[in-house]
Design a protein around this motif. Structure first.
Motif, PDB file in Angstrom:
ATOM      1  N   ASP A 191      14.897  21.149  10.238  1.00 30.25           N
ATOM      2  CA  ASP A 191      14.857  20.613   8.864  1.00 30.25           C
ATOM      3  C   ASP A 191      15.581  19.269   8.753  1.00 30.25           C
ATOM      4  O   ASP A 191      16.432  19.054   7.897  1.00 30.25           O
ATOM      5  CB  ASP A 191      15.479  21.618   7.882  1.00 30.25           C
ATOM      6  N   LEU A 192      15.211  18.318   9.646  1.00 29.21           N
ATOM      7  CA  LEU A 192      15.827  16.989   9.631  1.00 29.21           C
ATOM      8  C   LEU A 192      14.880  15.911   9.113  1.00 29.21           C
ATOM      9  O   LEU A 192      15.333  14.858   8.662  1.00 29.21           O
ATOM     10  CB  LEU A 192      16.290  16.618  11.049  1.00 29.21           C
ATOM     11  N   VAL A 193      13.596  16.150   9.233  1.00 22.94           N
ATOM     12  CA  VAL A 193      12.618  15.153   8.804  1.00 22.94           C
ATOM     13  C   VAL A 193      11.576  15.807   7.911  1.00 22.94           C
ATOM     14  O   VAL A 193      11.408  17.032   7.914  1.00 22.94           O
ATOM     15  CB  VAL A 193      11.930  14.486  10.015  1.00 22.94           C
ATOM     16  N   THR A 194      10.894  14.959   7.158  1.00 25.58           N
ATOM     17  CA  THR A 194       9.827  15.407   6.260  1.00 25.58           C
ATOM     18  C   THR A 194       8.622  14.503   6.440  1.00 25.58           C
ATOM     19  O   THR A 194       8.771  13.284   6.572  1.00 25.58           O
ATOM     20  CB  THR A 194      10.291  15.353   4.793  1.00 25.58           C
ATOM     21  N   TYR A 195       7.458  15.096   6.441  1.00 27.24           N
ATOM     22  CA  TYR A 195       6.247  14.274   6.512  1.00 27.24           C
ATOM     23  C   TYR A 195       5.978  13.715   5.122  1.00 27.24           C
ATOM     24  O   TYR A 195       5.880  14.449   4.147  1.00 27.24           O
ATOM     25  CB  TYR A 195       5.046  15.112   6.978  1.00 27.24           C
ATOM     26  N   GLY A 196       5.917  12.387   5.035  1.00 26.43           N
ATOM     27  CA  GLY A 196       5.746  11.764   3.718  1.00 26.43           C
ATOM     28  C   GLY A 196       5.120  10.400   3.815  1.00 26.43           C
ATOM     29  O   GLY A 196       4.577   9.998   4.851  1.00 26.43           O
ATOM     30  N   TYR A 197       5.253   9.636   2.714  1.00 21.83           N
ATOM     31  CA  TYR A 197       4.611   8.325   2.577  1.00 21.83           C
ATOM     32  C   TYR A 197       5.658   7.329   2.095  1.00 21.83           C
ATOM     33  O   TYR A 197       6.306   7.541   1.066  1.00 21.83           O
ATOM     34  CB  TYR A 197       3.435   8.404   1.607  1.00 21.83           C
ATOM     35  N   ALA A 198       5.818   6.242   2.869  1.00 21.33           N
ATOM     36  CA  ALA A 198       6.859   5.246   2.572  1.00 21.33           C
ATOM     37  C   ALA A 198       6.227   3.959   2.072  1.00 21.33           C
ATOM     38  O   ALA A 198       5.195   3.511   2.587  1.00 21.33           O
ATOM     39  CB  ALA A 198       7.697   4.961   3.818  1.00 21.33           C
ATOM     40  N   GLU A 202      -3.659  -8.973  -7.802  1.00 24.32           N
ATOM     41  CA  GLU A 202      -3.162  -8.624  -6.479  1.00 24.32           C
ATOM     42  C   GLU A 202      -1.690  -8.981  -6.357  1.00 24.32           C
ATOM     43  O   GLU A 202      -1.159  -9.799  -7.114  1.00 24.32           O
ATOM     44  CB  GLU A 202      -3.962  -9.349  -5.399  1.00 24.32           C
ATOM     45  N   PHE A 203      -1.042  -8.329  -5.381  1.00 27.50           N
ATOM     46  CA  PHE A 203       0.332  -8.670  -5.039  1.00 27.50           C
ATOM     47  C   PHE A 203       0.301  -9.773  -3.987  1.00 27.50           C
ATOM     48  O   PHE A 203      -0.487  -9.700  -3.031  1.00 27.50           O
ATOM     49  CB  PHE A 203       1.074  -7.458  -4.490  1.00 27.50           C
ATOM     50  N   LEU A 204       1.139 -10.788  -4.148  1.00 22.89           N
ATOM     51  CA  LEU A 204       1.204 -11.851  -3.161  1.00 22.89           C
ATOM     52  C   LEU A 204       1.989 -11.418  -1.925  1.00 22.89           C
ATOM     53  O   LEU A 204       1.841 -12.001  -0.859  1.00 22.89           O
ATOM     54  CB  LEU A 204       1.828 -13.109  -3.773  1.00 22.89           C
ATOM     55  N   GLU A 205       2.827 -10.417  -2.071  1.00 22.63           N
ATOM     56  CA  GLU A 205       3.540  -9.884  -0.914  1.00 22.63           C
ATOM     57  C   GLU A 205       2.642  -8.904  -0.148  1.00 22.63           C
ATOM     58  O   GLU A 205       1.624  -8.437  -0.660  1.00 22.63           O
ATOM     59  CB  GLU A 205       4.830  -9.166  -1.340  1.00 22.63           C
ATOM     60  N   ASP A 206       3.038  -8.593   1.068  1.00 25.72           N
ATOM     61  CA  ASP A 206       2.342  -7.589   1.880  1.00 25.72           C
ATOM     62  C   ASP A 206       2.866  -6.218   1.462  1.00 25.72           C
ATOM     63  O   ASP A 206       3.968  -5.820   1.838  1.00 25.72           O
ATOM     64  CB  ASP A 206       2.593  -7.853   3.363  1.00 25.72           C
ATOM     65  N   VAL A 207       2.069  -5.503   0.656  1.00 20.32           N
ATOM     66  CA  VAL A 207       2.456  -4.181   0.154  1.00 20.32           C
ATOM     67  C   VAL A 207       1.709  -3.124   0.965  1.00 20.32           C
ATOM     68  O   VAL A 207       0.480  -3.153   1.057  1.00 20.32           O
ATOM     69  CB  VAL A 207       2.130  -4.039  -1.345  1.00 20.32           C
ATOM     70  N   GLU A 208       2.454  -2.181   1.554  1.00 22.40           N
ATOM     71  CA  GLU A 208       1.846  -1.214   2.470  1.00 22.40           C
ATOM     72  C   GLU A 208       2.455   0.168   2.247  1.00 22.40           C
ATOM     73  O   GLU A 208       3.663   0.305   2.025  1.00 22.40           O
ATOM     74  CB  GLU A 208       2.076  -1.670   3.914  1.00 22.40           C
ATOM     75  N   ILE A 209       1.586   1.188   2.299  1.00 26.59           N
ATOM     76  CA  ILE A 209       2.037   2.579   2.273  1.00 26.59           C
ATOM     77  C   ILE A 209       1.827   3.153   3.672  1.00 26.59           C
ATOM     78  O   ILE A 209       0.702   3.204   4.165  1.00 26.59           O
ATOM     79  CB  ILE A 209       1.263   3.408   1.232  1.00 26.59           C
ATOM     80  N   ARG A 210       2.924   3.551   4.326  1.00 26.33           N
ATOM     81  CA  ARG A 210       2.860   4.098   5.679  1.00 26.33           C
ATOM     82  C   ARG A 210       3.176   5.589   5.648  1.00 26.33           C
ATOM     83  O   ARG A 210       4.106   6.012   4.958  1.00 26.33           O
ATOM     84  CB  ARG A 210       3.857   3.377   6.587  1.00 26.33           C
ATOM     85  N   GLU A 211       2.397   6.367   6.396  1.00 27.52           N
ATOM     86  CA  GLU A 211       2.636   7.808   6.440  1.00 27.52           C
ATOM     87  C   GLU A 211       3.215   8.221   7.782  1.00 27.52           C
ATOM     88  O   GLU A 211       2.972   7.579   8.804  1.00 27.52           O
ATOM     89  CB  GLU A 211       1.344   8.575   6.144  1.00 27.52           C
ATOM     90  N   GLY A 212       3.950   9.317   7.757  1.00 32.34           N
ATOM     91  CA  GLY A 212       4.541   9.828   8.986  1.00 32.34           C
ATOM     92  C   GLY A 212       5.815  10.582   8.687  1.00 32.34           C
ATOM     93  O   GLY A 212       6.166  10.817   7.517  1.00 32.34           O
ATOM     94  N   TYR A 213       6.534  11.007   9.731  1.00 29.63           N
ATOM     95  CA  TYR A 213       7.787  11.725   9.549  1.00 29.63           C
ATOM     96  C   TYR A 213       8.895  10.751   9.148  1.00 29.63           C
ATOM     97  O   TYR A 213       9.004   9.654   9.691  1.00 29.63           O
ATOM     98  CB  TYR A 213       8.169  12.469  10.816  1.00 29.63           C
ATOM     99  N   LEU A 214       9.705  11.173   8.191  1.00 32.77           N
ATOM    100  CA  LEU A 214      10.781  10.351   7.650  1.00 32.77           C
ATOM    101  C   LEU A 214      12.055  11.185   7.575  1.00 32.77           C
ATOM    102  O   LEU A 214      11.991  12.407   7.390  1.00 32.77           O
ATOM    103  CB  LEU A 214      10.432   9.856   6.241  1.00 32.77           C
ATOM    104  N   PRO A 215      13.223  10.559   7.700  1.00 33.86           N
ATOM    105  CA  PRO A 215      14.467  11.302   7.455  1.00 33.86           C
ATOM    106  C   PRO A 215      14.453  11.894   6.048  1.00 33.86           C
ATOM    107  O   PRO A 215      13.965  11.284   5.105  1.00 33.86           O
ATOM    108  CB  PRO A 215      15.549  10.227   7.604  1.00 33.86           C
ATOM    109  N   ASN A 216      14.978  13.101   5.915  1.00 38.90           N
ATOM    110  CA  ASN A 216      14.952  13.774   4.613  1.00 38.90           C
ATOM    111  C   ASN A 216      15.578  12.925   3.508  1.00 38.90           C
ATOM    112  O   ASN A 216      15.118  12.927   2.370  1.00 38.90           O
ATOM    113  CB  ASN A 216      15.685  15.112   4.697  1.00 38.90           C
ATOM    114  N   GLU A 217      16.642  12.150   3.864  1.00 41.12           N
ATOM    115  CA  GLU A 217      17.325  11.369   2.824  1.00 41.12           C
ATOM    116  C   GLU A 217      16.495  10.197   2.328  1.00 41.12           C
ATOM    117  O   GLU A 217      16.816   9.603   1.288  1.00 41.12           O
ATOM    118  CB  GLU A 217      18.675  10.860   3.347  1.00 41.12           C
TER     119      GLU A 217
END
Length: 511
Positions: A169-176, A213-228
């Motif tokens: 229980d150290l990581v969670t699969y999520g979207y950053a 549109e956003f002029l910055e590079d906006v990205e949603i990345r999925e994968g395992y992340l620290p719970n915090e």
């Protein structure tokens, strides 16, 4: 184990609603009806199993009999061997050797070999190291036991990895959410982040919006992340609405003053000076770049939309040469009238500030009327005004235009005080006619020049004057010498610019 596959295995699936049994509202009745409906199915399964076992036994019997006849075995021996072979086959179809893995007292599952367990633990270590940095499983908490186990209880390597991850229980699969590769926040729902970004755009949307549109590079990345790293959407919204390091610069234009620039950005002059050390606030040059802020928003929104409005059409100017006017001078004979046109424009805004406007179509509703002007052709005399001003003398600015504390009170200073030594040359800031040359109350010895274009200039506190009323003077002509006459605290030239009788800030006119 692939992270995405494991996440999908852990993702709950939707279950359809259980069917109702209208034949009875009582639990016992419903169970009775259910058991009756399942009975034929269960009998069919048992029958199929029976025939499968019979077929297997018949096959074994045939093989055994063939061997018995080949080797001439006695009937009892043949029968015992057949039973033993059949029992062994059945036993091996139900049981197998397996290795059960326990972590910190909790059973994780049974795999086929110890090597499979070790591979699973190594894979989990690698995955957690990718997310958390260097990570090692405490092997003192891990134990193996090998023995006969039910084949049905054996799991594959991926299932064991999933169970171990759940136990740690150290990581969670999520979207950053990342903006220009900077981590903003993460949730367990990709749809929630997508909806949040749409809400950020929503205030800029209307029925005429063509793109956003956003002029910055906006990205949603999925994968395992620290719970915090997992947080709620409110925290992400707060982060987006904050600012990050980045420069906002203002380019100085003609007529700008330090205080005006500061006020236009809701700053004090001192705050602006703190951001721009080394600038002389009294000598801004057109094109100077002033730092306004060291922070910029995380998200910059660019919107393109159609706008519909009535635009003014410019008029041309027709000139009539007039030998009674000086070259460069003009006067209006008849004023021009702007035309009008129904206009469609594609306008681009960046964070609500217009950056581009392209006319798509125009339908003229009224034609413009040209302006008629007289244009002078007579040679301009040396004393004629140029329309611009030069510095009247050299020295140090000791008092600026505006309110000041002096002589024990607050008063409005209508000009610019430039201090230097007694006798320093004072020259005409532009060409014109001297309308006053003499003593005037607090000004001491004063020279006033009318520049024949609505402007007058005052030169006060002189020690001596070199011009008289009615003299025509050219720009840069020596007209007086610096002194300390009148109400003064030291030797200086008091310089004023007035337009139609109203005092102006000289620093807005001097180069």
């Amino acid at each position: 184990m692939k992270k995405k596959d494991r996440a999908e295995e852990r993702r709950p699936t939707r279950r359809s609603a259980r069917p109702a049994f209208p034949e009875s509202n009582r639990l016992l009745g419903q169970l009775h009806i259910l058991s009756k409906s399942l009975l034929p199915f269960l009998l069919a399964v048992l029958a199929a199993g029976f025939w499968w076992v019979r077929a297997k036994l018949t096959h074994i019997y045939a093989k055994s009999r063939s061997l018995s006849e080949r080797f001439h075995l006695p009937a009892p021996t043949f029968l015992a061997a057949s039973v033993l072979i059949a029992a062994t086959a059945v036993f091996l179809s139900i049981f197998t050797l397996g290795t059960t893995v326990v972590y910190d007292g909790n059973e994780l599952g049974t795999v086929s070999t110890p090597e499979t367990a070790e591979l699973a633990l190594s894979e989990v270590e690698d995955e957690l190291s990718d997310v958390l940095g260097d990570f090692t499983i405490d092997m003192s908490l891990v134990s193996y036991s090998t023995g006969l186990v039910s084949r049905r209880s054996v799991v594959n390597e991926e299932e064991l990895e999933t169970n171990l991850n759940d136990q740690l229980d150290l990581v969670t699969y999520g979207y950053a959410l990342y903006v220009d590769d900077e981590f903003i926040g993460a949730t367990r729902s990709k749809e929630a982040l997508e909806a949040l970004l749409e809400q950020v755009k929503a205030p800029y949307l209307n029925e005429n919006t063509q793109s956003i549109e956003f002029l910055e590079d906006v990205e949603i990345r999925e994968g395992y992340l620290p719970n915090e790293d997992i947080c709620n959407l409110g925290d992400i919204v707060l982060k987006i609405n904050e600012t990050k390091a980045g420069e906002v610069v203002y380019v100085v234009e003609k007529g700008d003053t330090w205080s005006q620039i500061a006020a236009s950005f809701d700053m004090t002059s001192a705050e602006l000076e703190e951001l721009n050390p080394g600038f002389d606030i009294n000598k801004l040059q057109i094109g100077d770049e002033l730092l306004i802020s060291n922070a910029v928003p995380y998200l910059t929104i660019q919107v393109s939309q159609y706008e519909y409005y009535e635009a003014q059409l410019p008029y041309d100017i027709e000139y009539i040469d007039d030998p009674n006017m000086w070259e460069g001078d003009t006067s209006v004979v008849s004023k021009g009238v702007y035309g009008t046109a129904d206009t469609t424009a594609l306008v681009t805004y960046v964070n609500s500030e217009e950056t581009e406007r392209t006319i798509v179509s125009q339908v003229v509703t009224s034609e413009p009327v040209n302006e008629v002007q007289k244009r002078g052709t007579a040679e301009r005399p040396s004393w004629a005004p140029t329309g611009t001003f030069r510095w009247p003398t050299n020295g140090t600015i000791t008092s600026r235009y505006g309110y000041r504390n002096i002589f024990g009170g607050t008063s409005f200073h209508s000009g610019l005080d430039i201090a230097n030594g007694t006798g320093t040359d004072i020259v005409a800031a532009d060409g014109g006619i001297v309308t006053y040359a003499g003593w005037m109350s607090g000004y001491g010895y004063l020279v006033i020049i009318d520049h024949q274009n609505g402007y007058e200039t005052y030169y006060g506190h002189n020690s001596s004057m070199l011009v008289s009323v009615g003299d025509r003077v050219f720009k840069g002509q020596h007209i007086a010498e610096m002194g300390a006459t009148g109400r003064v605290t030291g030797t200086h030239c008091h310089f004023e610019i007035r337009y139609n009788g109203s005092t102006q800030n000289p620093l807005n006119y001097l180069p």
